[in-house]
Write a protein that holds these residues in place. Sequence first.
Motif, PDB file in Angstrom:
ATOM      1  N   ILE A  51      22.141  46.680  46.185  1.00 30.99           N
ATOM      2  CA  ILE A  51      22.582  48.076  46.042  1.00 30.99           C
ATOM      3  C   ILE A  51      24.097  48.129  45.843  1.00 30.99           C
ATOM      4  CG2 ILE A  51      22.876  50.240  47.328  1.00 30.99           C
ATOM      5  CD1 ILE A  51      20.006  49.665  48.475  1.00 30.99           C
ATOM      6  N   ILE A  52      24.837  47.365  46.625  1.00 35.48           N
ATOM      7  CA  ILE A  52      26.299  47.347  46.492  1.00 35.48           C
ATOM      8  C   ILE A  52      26.704  46.817  45.123  1.00 35.48           C
ATOM      9  CG2 ILE A  52      28.410  46.240  47.345  1.00 35.48           C
ATOM     10  CD1 ILE A  52      27.139  46.450  50.186  1.00 35.48           C
ATOM     11  N   ALA A  53      26.074  45.745  44.660  1.00 35.77           N
ATOM     12  CA  ALA A  53      26.408  45.158  43.355  1.00 35.77           C
ATOM     13  C   ALA A  53      26.122  46.139  42.217  1.00 35.77           C
ATOM     14  CB  ALA A  53      25.632  43.865  43.149  1.00 35.77           C
ATOM     15  N   VAL A  54      24.954  46.764  42.247  1.00 37.06           N
ATOM     16  CA  VAL A  54      24.588  47.726  41.194  1.00 37.06           C
ATOM     17  C   VAL A  54      25.526  48.925  41.235  1.00 37.06           C
ATOM     18  CG1 VAL A  54      22.793  49.341  40.442  1.00 37.06           C
ATOM     19  CG2 VAL A  54      22.171  47.000  41.074  1.00 37.06           C
ATOM     20  N   THR A  55      25.789  49.415  42.434  1.00 37.50           N
ATOM     21  CA  THR A  55      26.667  50.576  42.592  1.00 37.50           C
ATOM     22  C   THR A  55      28.072  50.274  42.082  1.00 37.50           C
ATOM     23  OG1 THR A  55      25.411  51.332  44.512  1.00 37.50           O
ATOM     24  CG2 THR A  55      27.628  52.204  44.258  1.00 37.50           C
ATOM     25  N   SER A  72      39.748  48.121  44.088  1.00 41.62           N
ATOM     26  CA  SER A  72      39.960  49.301  44.930  1.00 41.62           C
ATOM     27  C   SER A  72      38.668  49.777  45.594  1.00 41.62           C
ATOM     28  CB  SER A  72      40.574  50.436  44.109  1.00 41.62           C
ATOM     29  OG  SER A  72      39.651  50.895  43.136  1.00 41.62           O
ATOM     30  N   ILE A  73      37.541  49.220  45.184  1.00 40.39           N
ATOM     31  CA  ILE A  73      36.252  49.616  45.762  1.00 40.39           C
ATOM     32  C   ILE A  73      35.972  48.723  46.965  1.00 40.39           C
ATOM     33  CG2 ILE A  73      33.784  49.907  45.353  1.00 40.39           C
ATOM     34  CD1 ILE A  73      34.449  50.210  42.362  1.00 40.39           C
ATOM     35  N   THR A  74      36.355  49.234  48.127  1.00 36.58           N
ATOM     36  CA  THR A  74      36.104  48.525  49.376  1.00 36.58           C
ATOM     37  C   THR A  74      35.294  49.442  50.284  1.00 36.58           C
ATOM     38  OG1 THR A  74      38.160  49.324  50.375  1.00 36.58           O
ATOM     39  CG2 THR A  74      38.261  47.210  49.196  1.00 36.58           C
ATOM     40  N   PRO A  75      34.517  48.890  51.194  1.00 35.83           N
ATOM     41  CA  PRO A  75      33.649  49.726  52.032  1.00 35.83           C
ATOM     42  C   PRO A  75      34.383  50.849  52.761  1.00 35.83           C
ATOM     43  CG  PRO A  75      33.044  47.440  52.292  1.00 35.83           C
ATOM     44  CD  PRO A  75      34.307  47.464  51.462  1.00 35.83           C
ATOM     45  N   GLU A  76      35.613  50.599  53.209  1.00 34.74           N
ATOM     46  CA  GLU A  76      36.319  51.605  54.002  1.00 34.74           C
ATOM     47  C   GLU A  76      37.156  52.572  53.168  1.00 34.74           C
ATOM     48  OE1 GLU A  76      38.829  48.115  53.338  1.00 34.74           O
ATOM     49  OE2 GLU A  76      36.856  48.254  54.230  1.00 34.74           O
ATOM     50  N   MET A 130      36.037  57.374  48.838  1.00 34.75           N
ATOM     51  CA  MET A 130      35.420  57.350  47.522  1.00 34.75           C
ATOM     52  C   MET A 130      36.036  58.394  46.579  1.00 34.75           C
ATOM     53  SD  MET A 130      31.397  57.173  46.617  1.00 34.75           S
ATOM     54  CE  MET A 130      30.936  58.807  46.140  1.00 34.75           C
ATOM     55  N   LYS A 131      36.209  59.616  47.062  1.00 36.17           N
ATOM     56  CA  LYS A 131      36.714  60.681  46.194  1.00 36.17           C
ATOM     57  C   LYS A 131      38.111  60.379  45.681  1.00 36.17           C
ATOM     58  CE  LYS A 131      37.522  65.612  45.890  1.00 36.17           C
ATOM     59  NZ  LYS A 131      37.476  66.900  46.540  1.00 36.17           N
ATOM     60  N   SER A 132      39.013  59.971  46.568  1.00 34.74           N
ATOM     61  CA  SER A 132      40.381  59.720  46.118  1.00 34.74           C
ATOM     62  C   SER A 132      40.483  58.427  45.305  1.00 34.74           C
ATOM     63  CB  SER A 132      41.351  59.706  47.299  1.00 34.74           C
ATOM     64  OG  SER A 132      41.049  58.662  48.186  1.00 34.74           O
ATOM     65  N   THR A 133      39.719  57.411  45.657  1.00 29.45           N
ATOM     66  CA  THR A 133      39.762  56.148  44.912  1.00 29.45           C
ATOM     67  C   THR A 133      39.293  56.345  43.476  1.00 29.45           C
ATOM     68  OG1 THR A 133      39.392  54.863  46.924  1.00 29.45           O
ATOM     69  CG2 THR A 133      38.925  53.765  44.837  1.00 29.45           C
ATOM     70  N   LEU A 134      38.229  57.120  43.313  1.00 30.50           N
ATOM     71  CA  LEU A 134      37.673  57.337  41.972  1.00 30.50           C
ATOM     72  C   LEU A 134      38.262  58.565  41.289  1.00 30.50           C
ATOM     73  CD1 LEU A 134      33.895  56.607  42.679  1.00 30.50           C
ATOM     74  CD2 LEU A 134      35.628  55.042  41.761  1.00 30.50           C
ATOM     75  N   VAL A 147      32.009  60.019  52.605  1.00 29.02           N
ATOM     76  CA  VAL A 147      33.468  59.939  52.541  1.00 29.02           C
ATOM     77  C   VAL A 147      33.898  58.587  51.981  1.00 29.02           C
ATOM     78  CG1 VAL A 147      35.613  59.999  53.877  1.00 29.02           C
ATOM     79  CG2 VAL A 147      33.724  61.538  54.463  1.00 29.02           C
ATOM     80  N   THR A 148      33.367  57.511  52.548  1.00 25.04           N
ATOM     81  CA  THR A 148      33.760  56.161  52.134  1.00 25.04           C
ATOM     82  C   THR A 148      32.693  55.544  51.225  1.00 25.04           C
ATOM     83  OG1 THR A 148      32.661  55.071  53.988  1.00 25.04           O
ATOM     84  CG2 THR A 148      34.945  55.821  54.339  1.00 25.04           C
ATOM     85  N   PHE A 149      33.051  54.432  50.618  1.00 27.06           N
ATOM     86  CA  PHE A 149      32.063  53.711  49.810  1.00 27.06           C
ATOM     87  C   PHE A 149      30.916  53.221  50.689  1.00 27.06           C
ATOM     88  CE2 PHE A 149      35.727  53.514  46.982  1.00 27.06           C
ATOM     89  CZ  PHE A 149      35.140  53.888  45.787  1.00 27.06           C
ATOM     90  N   GLN A 150      31.230  52.827  51.945  1.00 27.48           N
ATOM     91  CA  GLN A 150      30.161  52.400  52.854  1.00 27.48           C
ATOM     92  C   GLN A 150      29.187  53.529  53.119  1.00 27.48           C
ATOM     93  OE1 GLN A 150      29.732  49.104  54.068  1.00 27.48           O
ATOM     94  NE2 GLN A 150      27.717  50.026  54.320  1.00 27.48           N
ATOM     95  N   ASP A 151      29.685  54.760  53.277  1.00 27.60           N
ATOM     96  CA  ASP A 151      28.801  55.923  53.432  1.00 27.60           C
ATOM     97  C   ASP A 151      27.881  56.041  52.220  1.00 27.60           C
ATOM     98  OD1 ASP A 151      30.165  56.614  55.796  1.00 27.60           O
ATOM     99  OD2 ASP A 151      31.427  58.106  54.770  1.00 27.60           O
ATOM    100  N   PHE A 152      28.455  55.813  51.045  1.00 28.63           N
ATOM    101  CA  PHE A 152      27.695  55.918  49.805  1.00 28.63           C
ATOM    102  C   PHE A 152      26.626  54.831  49.727  1.00 28.63           C
ATOM    103  CE2 PHE A 152      27.373  55.209  45.126  1.00 28.63           C
ATOM    104  CZ  PHE A 152      26.816  56.430  44.798  1.00 28.63           C
ATOM    105  N   TYR A 153      27.006  53.587  50.051  1.00 25.40           N
ATOM    106  CA  TYR A 153      26.026  52.493  50.037  1.00 25.40           C
ATOM    107  C   TYR A 153      24.895  52.777  51.016  1.00 25.40           C
ATOM    108  CZ  TYR A 153      29.990  49.818  48.045  1.00 25.40           C
ATOM    109  OH  TYR A 153      31.049  49.379  47.296  1.00 25.40           O
TER     110      TYR A 153
END
Length: 85
Positions: free
Chosen positions: A6-10, A24-28, A31-35, A66-72
Amino acid sequence: MDINTIIAVTNKFLVEEFEANPESITPEANMKSTLDLDSLDYIDMVVVIEDNFGFKVNPEDFQAIVTFQDFYDYVANRVQQKELV
C-alpha cells in the motif's frame, strides 16, 4: 494487500500524479502541506485512490488525515474491509 505494498503504490501515484518529491514523503510529514493540496487536488486524489485500490472514498474521510501515515492507515483499513466482504 499488505501495508508495504500500500505504501509503495501510494507513494508511486503521489510522485506521478501530484509531482511530489519522493524524499519529502515520510510517514510523519503533513500530507496537505507537503503536496500543496487544494480542494481540486483532493478530488483528483479520490479518483486515483479508487482506481488503484478499488474502494469508494468519502471526501469527508480526508478531514481526519493529517500525515502520510494517517493516509496509509486509512487506505489499509479500507482495503482490509473490502477484502473481508
